[in-house]
Design a protein around this motif. Structure first.
Motif, short mmCIF file in Angstrom:
data_model
loop_
_atom_site.label_atom_id
_atom_site.label_comp_id
_atom_site.label_asym_id
_atom_site.label_seq_id
_atom_site.Cartn_x
_atom_site.Cartn_y
_atom_site.Cartn_z
N TRP A 85 49.67 45.35 66.87
CA TRP A 85 48.26 45.34 66.22
C TRP A 85 48.52 45.57 64.65
N VAL A 86 49.23 46.45 64.34
CA VAL A 86 49.69 46.81 62.89
C VAL A 86 49.91 45.51 62.14
N ASP A 87 50.93 44.69 62.70
CA ASP A 87 51.32 43.54 62.10
C ASP A 87 50.14 42.46 62.03
N PHE A 88 49.38 42.32 63.28
CA PHE A 88 48.39 41.54 63.29
C PHE A 88 47.30 41.95 62.18
N MET A 89 46.90 43.14 62.05
CA MET A 89 45.97 43.62 60.92
C MET A 89 46.75 43.38 59.47
N ALA A 90 47.73 43.56 59.37
CA ALA A 90 48.39 43.35 58.01
C ALA A 90 48.37 41.86 57.60
N ARG A 91 48.55 41.02 58.62
CA ARG A 91 48.34 39.44 58.16
C ARG A 91 47.04 39.18 58.00
N ARG A 92 46.01 39.60 58.68
CA ARG A 92 44.48 39.49 58.51
C ARG A 92 44.23 39.91 57.00
N VAL A 93 44.67 41.17 56.88
CA VAL A 93 44.19 41.55 55.53
C VAL A 93 44.71 40.69 54.27
N ALA A 94 46.03 40.22 54.66
CA ALA A 94 46.44 39.42 53.65
C ALA A 94 45.82 38.05 53.49
N GLU A 95 45.24 37.58 54.54
CA GLU A 95 44.39 36.47 54.68
C GLU A 95 42.99 36.71 53.84
N ILE A 96 42.78 37.90 53.89
CA ILE A 96 41.25 38.45 53.33
C ILE A 96 41.41 38.16 51.76
N PHE A 97 42.74 38.80 51.52
CA PHE A 97 42.82 39.12 50.01
C PHE A 97 42.94 37.54 49.49
N ARG A 98 43.51 36.57 50.22
CA ARG A 98 43.74 35.34 49.71
C ARG A 98 42.25 34.48 49.59
N ARG A 99 41.26 34.98 50.53
CA ARG A 99 40.09 34.43 50.65
C ARG A 99 39.35 34.76 49.09
N PHE A 100 39.43 36.13 48.86
CA PHE A 100 38.87 36.59 47.51
C PHE A 100 39.48 36.22 46.29
N ARG A 101 40.76 35.98 46.27
CA ARG A 101 41.25 35.36 45.10
C ARG A 101 40.93 34.02 44.95
N ASP A 102 41.07 33.25 46.12
CA ASP A 102 40.52 31.73 45.83
C ASP A 102 38.93 31.59 45.46
N ALA A 103 38.15 32.64 45.99
CA ALA A 103 36.60 32.67 45.74
C ALA A 103 36.32 33.31 44.17
N ILE A 104 37.16 34.18 43.77
CA ILE A 104 37.01 34.84 42.52
C ILE A 104 37.30 33.86 41.49
N HIS A 105 38.35 33.00 41.69
CA HIS A 105 38.82 31.96 40.73
C HIS A 105 37.75 30.64 40.63
N ARG A 106 37.09 30.59 41.79
CA ARG A 106 36.27 29.43 41.87
C ARG A 106 34.79 29.92 41.17
N LEU A 107 34.47 31.12 41.66
CA LEU A 107 33.08 31.52 41.06
C LEU A 107 33.26 32.03 39.53
N ALA A 108 34.19 32.44 39.21
CA ALA A 108 34.32 33.00 37.58
C ALA A 108 35.85 32.75 37.16
N PRO A 109 35.91 31.35 36.91
CA PRO A 109 37.10 30.92 36.28
C PRO A 109 37.61 31.76 35.14
N GLY A 110 38.75 32.32 35.27
CA GLY A 110 39.63 33.19 34.18
C GLY A 110 39.63 34.48 34.83
N THR A 111 38.69 34.75 35.82
CA THR A 111 38.70 36.16 36.42
C THR A 111 39.68 36.32 37.35
N LYS A 112 40.28 37.56 37.15
CA LYS A 112 41.52 37.72 38.22
C LYS A 112 41.41 38.57 39.49
#
Length: 509
Positions: free
Chosen positions: A306-333
């Protein structure tokens, strides 16, 4: 030429409401009191702390500049620490460079309730340090966690803080408000805003009120009104999260958005035990699709999976946020903060940097504090090129503790800069006195002068020396030999420098 905040604790007295709580502050004539500020002054019951200058007066037989600061609402006990203090700001008067190194003192005293409550005069020893000569790096991030900077009532005191941070060479501040986004860049400072799934940030409650069947099921088996099922968050319901993210970006316009992720995988904001998430877990753990699962069974029999499962999911959530922030506000990190890469970190704080690195799920990562020598290279390796900021913390930072904070030093900050690949983060502003501001300034002017080396140079040990004390950094053309005394005792080192280093020169002399 830069301001120093003084923190006055306004926590009141038990079982007694303090009315017209007044602080008198007296400083020598060669200094000036700029003003004062409280926090959250827009809250009905929260006092502001306006300051009135009383001019030059005799205090204890000395000529002093005196100011009066009055709480305009009752002072009570038991509130959040930031609601129970104010800052007064002091600096040397223009043209008084000759005061450098001088030892002097400030005086303060308090009264309330028609002087039926008083505190006698207290004296604070003060030493004036050289002017701050820091230099802001162009690429490396030197980040100051702002201690509720964005809720500071007095905007003039915010400006004074930004000016001091600029002169110290800091180029990023963690706050959370539109004013900082609009004004910090005038001082060469970017604004980092933290966010999470609390009601004051990404408020999912209105959406989940209308879509109750999409709520996260917690470890107690009950639906959570504020959290979205993680499977749906990563799937068809992401649009609802992105809509809230867009609202936040448009309202605050930060330059970086930071997800401070320090949540145990069993109970965190994305730890969902609904049928959708349990089915995903069975697939991840290669279990029988009909295997009976519940939070207790997972904790007792499948914790590692479960710990490994959640760590992978959390990384996927981070990637979702990174892509969305770059798309919604270009230049924002997008940045993430968590613990160093250790076997315990996924279990304790829910993040495995190996998975974050695989997905390139953020623009830079922050870790701290301390210097775990095995975990530092593991963190950098796991991030696979994502810049890593490592932290220096001032302790104690709890205002209920009366011991003075241990100041930052050049040695400690330089060690963090050499360990990291993306810069240094400092926690936090309220604990900074002149020694810490000066140490930051002295370190940033060195790092900025050799920024390319810090970004691309090769770090090597010097034979016969502890790498914690002596670090060599070079690119084949320029070699830095960094000697650092991280302790409190005198240290003598005899260094045999490589012949190719040449004669060299001393940077700090």
């Amino acid at each position: 030429k830069s301001s120093q905040h003084l923190t006055f604790i306004a926590d009141g007295l038990r079982k007694r409401k303090l009315l017209d709580w007044t602080v008198y502050l007296a400083v020598p004539p060669e200094l000036e009191i700029l003003g004062s500020t409280g926090y959250y002054g827009n809250v009905d019951y929260q006092p502001s702390f306006p300051l009135t200058h009383l001019g030059e007066q005799a205090v204890g037989g000395r000529k002093m500049q005196v100011a009066r600061i009055v709480a305009n609402k009752p002072v009570m006990t038991g509130r959040h620490y930031i609601m129970s203090l104010f800052n007064a700001f002091v600096r040397t008067r223009n043209g008084l460079d000759e005061a450098e190194g001088k030892e002097t003192s400030f005086v303060y005293w308090t009264e309330a309730n028609d002087r039926t409550v008083v505190e006698p005069r207290q004296t604070i020893p003060v030493r004036l340090l050289p002017p701050l000569a820091g230099k802001q790096p162009k690429k490396l991030v030197w980040q100051l966690w702002g201690s509720s900077f964005g809720t500071m009532n007095n905007h003039a005191m915010r400006e004074a803080t930004l000016l001091t941070a600029q002169r110290a060479g800091l180029n990023d501040i963690v706050a959370g408000d539109l004013w900082t986004s609009e004004n910090a860049p005038r001082y060469g400072i970017r604004h980092t805003m933290g966010f999470n799934f609390q009601a004051w940030s990404l408020n999912m409650k209105p959406y989940l009120t209308e879509h109750a069947d999409e709520r996260l099921i917690g470890p107690d088996g009950q639906p959570n009104d504020g959290y979205l099922c993680t499977t749906l968050l990563l799937g068809e319901s992401w649009g609802a999260v992105e809509a809230k993210l867009q609202e936040k970006i448009e309202a605050k316009r930060p330059h970086t958005m930071d997800y401070d992720y320090e949540y145990p995988p069993m109970t965190g904001p994305h730890s969902c035990y609904c049928p959708h998430c349990l089915a995903e877990f069975r697939d991840h753990a290669k279990m029988n699709p009909d295997a009976n699962l519940d939070p207790e069974t997972i904790r007792d029999r499948y914790e590692e999976e479960w710990v490994d499962f959640m760590a992978r999911r959390v990384a996927e959530i981070f990637r979702r946020f990174r892509d969305a922030i770059h798309r919604l506000a270009p230049g924002t990190k997008f940045s993430v903060y968590s613990g160093y890469q250790t076997p315990e970190n996924p279990k304790r704080y829910g993040v495995n940097w190996d998975y974050v690195g695989e997905l390139q799920a953020c623009d830079h990562a922050g870790c701290g504090y301390g210097r775990p020598t095995d975990a530092i290279p593991a963190t950098i390796g796991g991030l696979k090129g994502i810049p890593a900021l490592f932290g220096a913390i001032l302790v104690p930072y709890d205002t209920k503790e009366t011991a003075p904070p241990v100041p930052l030093t050049k040695a400690r900050l330089l060690r963090r800069a050499l360990d990291s690949t993306g810069g240094v983060l400092i926690y936090s502003r309220l604990s900074m006195d002149g020694r810490s501001w000066y140490a930051v300034a002295e370190t940033t002017r060195f790092v900025a002068a050799y920024e390319d080396l810090f970004l691309h140079g090769k770090r090597t040990p010097l034979s016969g020396n502890d790498e914690a004390r002596v670090q060599v950094l070079g690119d084949g053309k320029t070699t830095l030999v960094c000697a650092m005394n991280g302790g409190s005792d005198r240290l003598s080192l005899s260094l045999s420098l490589p012949a190719e280093a040449g004669g060299g020169r001393e940077f700090y002399s």
